[in-house]
Scaffold this motif. Structure first.
Motif, PDB file in Angstrom:
ATOM      1  N   ASP A 133       0.825  -1.213   0.000  1.00 59.42           N
ATOM      2  CA  ASP A 133       0.000   0.000   0.000  1.00 59.42           C
ATOM      3  C   ASP A 133       0.858   1.261   0.000  1.00 59.42           C
ATOM      4  O   ASP A 133       0.527   2.253  -0.649  1.00 59.42           O
ATOM      5  N   ARG A 134       1.955   1.245   0.755  1.00 58.53           N
ATOM      6  CA  ARG A 134       2.770   2.454   0.904  1.00 58.53           C
ATOM      7  C   ARG A 134       3.712   2.701  -0.276  1.00 58.53           C
ATOM      8  O   ARG A 134       4.153   3.835  -0.474  1.00 58.53           O
ATOM      9  N   VAL A 135       4.059   1.649  -1.003  1.00 60.36           N
ATOM     10  CA  VAL A 135       5.045   1.806  -2.073  1.00 60.36           C
ATOM     11  C   VAL A 135       4.448   1.436  -3.437  1.00 60.36           C
ATOM     12  O   VAL A 135       4.297   2.284  -4.305  1.00 60.36           O
ATOM     13  N   LEU A 136       4.111   0.172  -3.612  1.00 60.01           N
ATOM     14  CA  LEU A 136       3.725  -0.296  -4.937  1.00 60.01           C
ATOM     15  C   LEU A 136       2.406   0.302  -5.400  1.00 60.01           C
ATOM     16  O   LEU A 136       2.320   0.878  -6.495  1.00 60.01           O
ATOM     17  N   LYS A 137       1.368   0.179  -4.580  1.00 61.34           N
ATOM     18  CA  LYS A 137       0.073   0.711  -5.004  1.00 61.34           C
ATOM     19  C   LYS A 137       0.116   2.231  -5.125  1.00 61.34           C
ATOM     20  O   LYS A 137      -0.506   2.805  -6.031  1.00 61.34           O
ATOM     21  N   MET A 138       0.836   2.886  -4.230  1.00 63.51           N
ATOM     22  CA  MET A 138       0.944   4.341  -4.335  1.00 63.51           C
ATOM     23  C   MET A 138       1.566   4.722  -5.669  1.00 63.51           C
ATOM     24  O   MET A 138       1.106   5.652  -6.349  1.00 63.51           O
ATOM     25  N   HIS A 139       2.592   3.994  -6.069  1.00 63.22           N
ATOM     26  CA  HIS A 139       3.213   4.264  -7.366  1.00 63.22           C
ATOM     27  C   HIS A 139       2.229   4.012  -8.511  1.00 63.22           C
ATOM     28  O   HIS A 139       2.109   4.826  -9.432  1.00 63.22           O
ATOM     29  N   TYR A 140       1.527   2.889  -8.457  1.00 60.77           N
ATOM     30  CA  TYR A 140       0.591   2.559  -9.522  1.00 60.77           C
ATOM     31  C   TYR A 140      -0.537   3.583  -9.625  1.00 60.77           C
ATOM     32  O   TYR A 140      -0.932   3.984 -10.730  1.00 60.77           O
ATOM     33  N   TYR A 141      -1.089   4.005  -8.486  1.00 59.71           N
ATOM     34  CA  TYR A 141      -2.171   4.988  -8.510  1.00 59.71           C
ATOM     35  C   TYR A 141      -1.678   6.328  -9.058  1.00 59.71           C
ATOM     36  O   TYR A 141      -2.387   7.000  -9.803  1.00 59.71           O
ATOM     37  N   ALA A 142      -0.463   6.721  -8.679  1.00 56.16           N
ATOM     38  CA  ALA A 142       0.089   7.974  -9.192  1.00 56.16           C
ATOM     39  C   ALA A 142       0.332   7.884 -10.694  1.00 56.16           C
ATOM     40  O   ALA A 142       0.005   8.808 -11.456  1.00 56.16           O
ATOM     41  N   ALA A 143       0.909   6.764 -11.138  1.00 54.40           N
ATOM     42  CA  ALA A 143       1.170   6.590 -12.571  1.00 54.40           C
ATOM     43  C   ALA A 143      -0.115   6.612 -13.384  1.00 54.40           C
ATOM     44  O   ALA A 143      -0.117   7.039 -14.545  1.00 54.40           O
ATOM     45  N   ALA A 144      -1.219   6.177 -12.761  1.00 54.60           N
ATOM     46  CA  ALA A 144      -2.513   6.167 -13.457  1.00 54.60           C
ATOM     47  C   ALA A 144      -3.204   7.525 -13.419  1.00 54.60           C
ATOM     48  O   ALA A 144      -4.219   7.711 -14.088  1.00 54.60           O
ATOM     49  N   GLY A 145      -2.688   8.464 -12.613  1.00 62.15           N
ATOM     50  CA  GLY A 145      -3.228   9.817 -12.604  1.00 62.15           C
ATOM     51  C   GLY A 145      -4.389  10.051 -11.659  1.00 62.15           C
ATOM     52  O   GLY A 145      -5.142  11.027 -11.832  1.00 62.15           O
ATOM     53  N   ILE A 146      -4.569   9.209 -10.641  1.00 64.38           N
ATOM     54  CA  ILE A 146      -5.642   9.446  -9.669  1.00 64.38           C
ATOM     55  C   ILE A 146      -5.251  10.636  -8.796  1.00 64.38           C
ATOM     56  O   ILE A 146      -4.190  10.633  -8.166  1.00 64.38           O
ATOM     57  N   PRO A 147      -6.083  11.678  -8.739  1.00 62.27           N
ATOM     58  CA  PRO A 147      -5.677  12.929  -8.085  1.00 62.27           C
ATOM     59  C   PRO A 147      -5.382  12.817  -6.588  1.00 62.27           C
ATOM     60  O   PRO A 147      -4.499  13.513  -6.080  1.00 62.27           O
ATOM     61  N   TRP A 148      -6.118  11.959  -5.870  1.00 59.80           N
ATOM     62  CA  TRP A 148      -5.992  11.915  -4.412  1.00 59.80           C
ATOM     63  C   TRP A 148      -5.871  10.471  -3.929  1.00 59.80           C
ATOM     64  O   TRP A 148      -6.550   9.579  -4.441  1.00 59.80           O
ATOM     65  N   TYR A 149      -4.999  10.291  -2.935  1.00 59.69           N
ATOM     66  CA  TYR A 149      -4.786   8.970  -2.340  1.00 59.69           C
ATOM     67  C   TYR A 149      -4.836   9.112  -0.819  1.00 59.69           C
ATOM     68  O   TYR A 149      -4.084   9.894  -0.235  1.00 59.69           O
ATOM     69  N   LEU A 150      -5.758   8.382  -0.195  1.00 56.75           N
ATOM     70  CA  LEU A 150      -5.910   8.416   1.257  1.00 56.75           C
ATOM     71  C   LEU A 150      -5.450   7.084   1.825  1.00 56.75           C
ATOM     72  O   LEU A 150      -5.966   6.030   1.446  1.00 56.75           O
ATOM     73  N   LEU A 151      -4.488   7.148   2.733  1.00 56.97           N
ATOM     74  CA  LEU A 151      -3.946   5.960   3.370  1.00 56.97           C
ATOM     75  C   LEU A 151      -4.368   5.967   4.831  1.00 56.97           C
ATOM     76  O   LEU A 151      -4.108   6.932   5.556  1.00 56.97           O
ATOM     77  N   VAL A 152      -5.048   4.908   5.252  1.00 56.82           N
ATOM     78  CA  VAL A 152      -5.528   4.785   6.630  1.00 56.82           C
ATOM     79  C   VAL A 152      -4.694   3.717   7.320  1.00 56.82           C
ATOM     80  O   VAL A 152      -4.709   2.556   6.905  1.00 56.82           O
TER      81      VAL A 152
END
Length: 200
Positions: A133-152
């Motif tokens: 969640d902190r590394v791989l998915k964050m990278h994938y979501y950013a590369a896909a252009g999702i404007p906001w990412y909330l990590l709980v």
């Protein structure tokens, strides 16, 4: 992971001893074959031809997810707030975020939502998926252009909101127990860790 993507961190450190490893069923796994798997008890995601499987969420995880979706929905302004849906980040890369804020015009009968319709994605960190969640998915979501990412992070009792700046996420704001996280995009809402996270 996509070996042609230079920004993907190619290291086994992403998958610690508690993290389920990607599964292989005759690589590469096509998106069509992946979607044909259908419903399973496990959460299975498609990472560039590999299947990544995690166990069904714990009750604590599900409580946090439901509370978060309930907090976001009243302020969603006709957008959809969805839990555990397939989001196509690109062809052959389909992830299942814990909570998503999607546009009002999605086809609610389709099994996959296109990333262009997603404005906020949320992941709830647990011991089995923290590095992902902190590394791989964050990278994938950013590369896909999702404007906001909330990590709980329910272990530390913190909320971390990231805003896409260029091709990377920059931490926008955080909140610990006793504090409030203020969102203004894509929904205007105040999130309190004490309201979302069950006591330990």
């Amino acid at each position: 992971m996509d070996a042609n993507d230079p920004e993907v961190p190619m290291t086994t450190a992403l998958f610690d001893t508690e993290t389920p490893a990607p599964m292989s069923f005759g690589l590469p796994m096509s998106e069509e074959r992946y979607l044909a798997i259908g419903k399973t008890r496990e959460r299975i995601e498609l990472f560039d031809g590999s299947l990544y499987m995690t166990p069904a969420p714990t009750p604590r995880h599900q409580i946090v997810s439901r509370r978060l979706a309930n907090a976001l929905e009243p302020e969603a302004d006709h957008r959809h707030v969805l839990e555990a849906v397939n989001v196509r980040l690109k062809r052959g890369r389909v992830l299942i975020p814990d909570v998503v804020v999607a546009s009002a015009d999605i086809d609610v009968d389709e099994s996959v939502i296109d990333v262009a319709q997603v404005s906020l994605v949320c992941e709830i960190v647990s011991p089995s998926n923290a590095n992902v969640d902190r590394v791989l998915k964050m990278h994938y979501y950013a590369a896909a252009g999702i404007p906001w990412y909330l990590l709980v992070d329910h272990r530390s009792g913190t909320l971390h909101l990231y805003e896409l700046t260029g091709s990377h996420y920059i931490e926008h704001s955080t909140a610990e127990r006793g504090q409030t996280l203020e969102l203004t995009e894509p929904v205007t809402v105040s999130l309190c860790p004490d309201d979302l996270l069950p006591p330990r």
